[in-house]
Design a protein around this motif. Structure first.
Motif, PDB file in Angstrom:
ATOM      1  N   ILE A   1     -13.522   1.388 -17.949  1.00 57.03           N
ATOM      2  CA  ILE A   1     -13.993   1.768 -19.158  1.00 57.03           C
ATOM      3  C   ILE A   1     -15.371   1.000 -19.529  1.00 57.03           C
ATOM      4  N   ILE A   2     -15.850   0.230 -18.825  1.00 55.33           N
ATOM      5  CA  ILE A   2     -17.173  -0.618 -18.746  1.00 55.33           C
ATOM      6  C   ILE A   2     -18.131   0.229 -17.830  1.00 55.33           C
ATOM      7  N   PRO A   3     -19.310   0.826 -18.497  1.00 55.31           N
ATOM      8  CA  PRO A   3     -20.303   1.478 -17.350  1.00 55.31           C
ATOM      9  C   PRO A   3     -20.725   0.279 -16.566  1.00 55.31           C
TER      10      PRO A   3
ATOM     11  N   GLN B   1     -19.017  -1.475 -27.188  1.00 64.09           N
ATOM     12  CA  GLN B   1     -20.158  -1.127 -26.254  1.00 64.09           C
ATOM     13  C   GLN B   1     -20.109   0.489 -25.924  1.00 64.09           C
ATOM     14  N   ARG B   2     -19.018   1.102 -25.965  1.00 61.70           N
ATOM     15  CA  ARG B   2     -19.099   2.736 -26.038  1.00 61.70           C
ATOM     16  C   ARG B   2     -19.481   3.359 -27.240  1.00 61.70           C
ATOM     17  N   ASN B   3     -19.807   2.699 -28.162  1.00 57.53           N
ATOM     18  CA  ASN B   3     -19.689   3.057 -29.523  1.00 57.53           C
ATOM     19  C   ASN B   3     -18.895   4.001 -30.031  1.00 57.53           C
ATOM     20  N   GLN B   4     -17.632   3.754 -29.718  1.00 55.04           N
ATOM     21  CA  GLN B   4     -16.504   4.599 -30.138  1.00 55.04           C
ATOM     22  C   GLN B   4     -15.708   3.733 -31.356  1.00 55.04           C
TER      23      GLN B   4
ATOM     24  N   ALA C   1     -14.809  -3.405 -25.076  1.00 51.84           N
ATOM     25  CA  ALA C   1     -15.158  -2.098 -24.476  1.00 51.84           C
ATOM     26  C   ALA C   1     -15.591  -0.895 -25.307  1.00 51.84           C
ATOM     27  N   LEU C   2     -14.823  -0.790 -26.359  1.00 44.45           N
ATOM     28  CA  LEU C   2     -14.920   0.522 -27.298  1.00 44.45           C
ATOM     29  C   LEU C   2     -16.139   0.228 -28.055  1.00 44.45           C
TER      30      LEU C   2
ATOM     31  N   LEU D   1     -18.402   7.081 -17.243  1.00 42.64           N
ATOM     32  CA  LEU D   1     -19.041   7.738 -18.676  1.00 42.64           C
ATOM     33  C   LEU D   1     -18.249   8.875 -19.140  1.00 42.64           C
TER      34      LEU D   1
ATOM     35  N   ASN E   1     -12.490   6.812 -19.668  1.00 44.40           N
ATOM     36  CA  ASN E   1     -11.865   6.231 -20.687  1.00 44.40           C
ATOM     37  C   ASN E   1     -10.537   6.777 -20.915  1.00 44.40           C
TER      38      ASN E   1
ATOM     39  N   ASN F   1     -20.798   5.706 -12.009  1.00 39.89           N
ATOM     40  CA  ASN F   1     -20.991   5.587 -13.468  1.00 39.89           C
ATOM     41  C   ASN F   1     -20.813   6.916 -14.081  1.00 39.89           C
TER      42      ASN F   1
END
Length: 204
Positions: A22-24, A106-109, A103-104, A50, A54, A46
């Protein structure tokens, strides 16, 4: 160590596996001259994280979250409930949820405030449990705490899956709505837990 506790530990061990998908990969690794010999591999990895990470992470999360019910069921059915298990089970839940929320974000979700409120509640209750442990008391989770865990897990799963398969029939942000419910129930469950066990922190 009995079987339910081993299952609970496996949930903890799945957390770093979940994070891998989940983390790039950090930017410094992608651009590092020292890692130039594997730039292509890192970039491909990566891109996979991306675009598809997920979904893999969602499967791992759902499996890990499901073990919460399995270990509890076995412990009750086989009369294998232990103080260690009562202590370890909520810790495993908190680690899994916290890792997913961070994690979410960080992924702007998901919104950072939602993650902060949920994680803050867990810190407060963990501190409360430590005080109780100092008094040689083990305080199991109540019904609101269990409901909180379920709603949080559903919200995280929806966010990881980007509302799939519900997204096939509607553009409604089910993940955002369920996350909002999770925040409300999380706050109330924390209040309910402390109110019912307030004697633990009362001065004598």
């Amino acid at each position: 160590m009995n079987l339910p506790n081993k299952i609970t530990l496996s949930r903890i061990f799945l957390v770093p596996v979940f994070m891998l998908f989940i983390i790039p990969i950090p930017e410094w690794m992608l651009t590092s001259e020292y890692l130039s010999f594997m730039h292509e591999i890192l970039l491909d990895t990566n891109n996979f994280i991306l675009n598809y990470g997920n979904y893999v992470a969602a499967v791992i999360f759902i499996i890990a979250a499901s073990t919460d019910k399995v270990d509890g069921y076995i412990a009750r059915k086989k009369n294998l409930v232990t103080k260690f298990g009562i202590f370890l089970d909520p810790i495993a839940d908190k680690l899994l949820i916290a890792a997913a929320l961070i994690a979410l974000v960080q992924r702007n979700q998901i919104n950072g405030w939602a993650a902060m409120i949920i994680i803050s509640r867990e810190f407060i209750i963990t501190g409360f449990r430590l005080v109780a442990a100092g008094e040689k008391l083990v305080l199991p989770a109540g019904i609101w705490g269990k409901l909180k865990t379920v709603i949080q897990s559903v919200a995280v799963a929806l966010a990881l899956l980007k509302n799939y398969p519900l997204s096939l029939i509607s553009n409604f942000r089910f993940d955002a709505f369920v996350m909002f419910l999770a925040v409300i129930i999380t706050v109330y469950s924390g209040y309910d837990y402390i109110a019912k066990n307030s004697n633990v922190i009362k001065e004598t």
